[in-house]
Motif scaffolding. Structure first.
Motif, PDB file in Angstrom:
ATOM      1  N   ILE A  18       0.857  -1.184   0.000  1.00 39.63           N
ATOM      2  CA  ILE A  18       0.000   0.000   0.000  1.00 39.63           C
ATOM      3  C   ILE A  18       0.895   1.237   0.000  1.00 39.63           C
ATOM      4  N   ASP A  20       0.861   5.040   1.074  1.00 36.89           N
ATOM      5  CA  ASP A  20       0.138   6.032   1.869  1.00 36.89           C
ATOM      6  C   ASP A  20       0.615   7.421   1.474  1.00 36.89           C
ATOM      7  N   CYS A  33       5.015  10.334   0.512  1.00 40.51           N
ATOM      8  CA  CYS A  33       4.354   9.030   0.610  1.00 40.51           C
ATOM      9  C   CYS A  33       5.211   8.059   1.412  1.00 40.51           C
ATOM     10  N   ALA A  46      -7.233  -3.281   5.391  1.00 44.14           N
ATOM     11  CA  ALA A  46      -6.848  -1.888   5.140  1.00 44.14           C
ATOM     12  C   ALA A  46      -7.793  -1.300   4.097  1.00 44.14           C
ATOM     13  N   ARG A  47      -8.177  -0.050   4.297  1.00 42.89           N
ATOM     14  CA  ARG A  47      -8.971   0.661   3.302  1.00 42.89           C
ATOM     15  C   ARG A  47      -8.000   1.349   2.357  1.00 42.89           C
ATOM     16  N   TYR A  48      -8.237   1.216   1.066  1.00 51.94           N
ATOM     17  CA  TYR A  48      -7.361   1.843   0.091  1.00 51.94           C
ATOM     18  C   TYR A  48      -8.126   2.104  -1.199  1.00 51.94           C
ATOM     19  N   ARG A  90      -4.455  10.935   5.829  1.00 49.44           N
ATOM     20  CA  ARG A  90      -3.648  10.118   4.934  1.00 49.44           C
ATOM     21  C   ARG A  90      -4.569   9.350   3.990  1.00 49.44           C
ATOM     22  N   ILE A  91      -4.177   9.248   2.720  1.00 48.97           N
ATOM     23  CA  ILE A  91      -4.911   8.482   1.715  1.00 48.97           C
ATOM     24  C   ILE A  91      -4.076   7.269   1.361  1.00 48.97           C
ATOM     25  N   SER A  92      -4.697   6.112   1.238  1.00 48.25           N
ATOM     26  CA  SER A  92      -3.969   4.882   0.925  1.00 48.25           C
ATOM     27  C   SER A  92      -4.348   4.379  -0.453  1.00 48.25           C
ATOM     28  N   LEU A  93      -3.310   4.045  -1.240  1.00 49.09           N
ATOM     29  CA  LEU A  93      -3.478   3.497  -2.601  1.00 49.09           C
ATOM     30  C   LEU A  93      -2.931   2.090  -2.648  1.00 49.09           C
TER      31      LEU A  93
END
Length: 93
Positions: A18, A20, A33, A46-48, A90-93
């Motif tokens: 992931i 972040d 990141c 985990a949400r992503y 924070r954004i998770s990809l």
């Protein structure tokens, strides 16, 4: 053991990597990141956001910071990361 920016995935634990993205108040501020491995076997998922993109024009470069290291990316990815980056969380990809 870490090799470069990535920590090897544990296949027996069905891990994924992931990215972040840290929040930033300004749209044009450097994108900071960090990577983390997450097990798909875990009870707490985990949400992503899943992101698919094309590499674009290699004649133009942008930069991000990944775990403190300066990394080159192309402008279309930089633009996308700026669009989805938040100012508070924070954004998770």
């Amino acid at each position: 053991m870490t090799s470069g920016l990535y920590t090897p995935l544990r296949e027996d634990d069905l891990e994924i990597c992931i990215l972040d993205i840290s929040p930033a108040e300004g749209f044009n501020l450097l994108i900071a990141c960090s990577f983390r491995n997450v097990s798909l076997n875990s009870n707490s998922y985990a949400r992503y956001i899943a992101l698919s993109y094309t590499w674009g024009d290699a004649d133009h470069m942008s930069y991000i910071s990944v775990d403190g290291a300066k990394c080159i990316i192309l402008p279309n990815l930089a633009s996308t990361l700026r669009q989805i980056r938040g100012s508070k969380e924070r954004i998770s990809l």
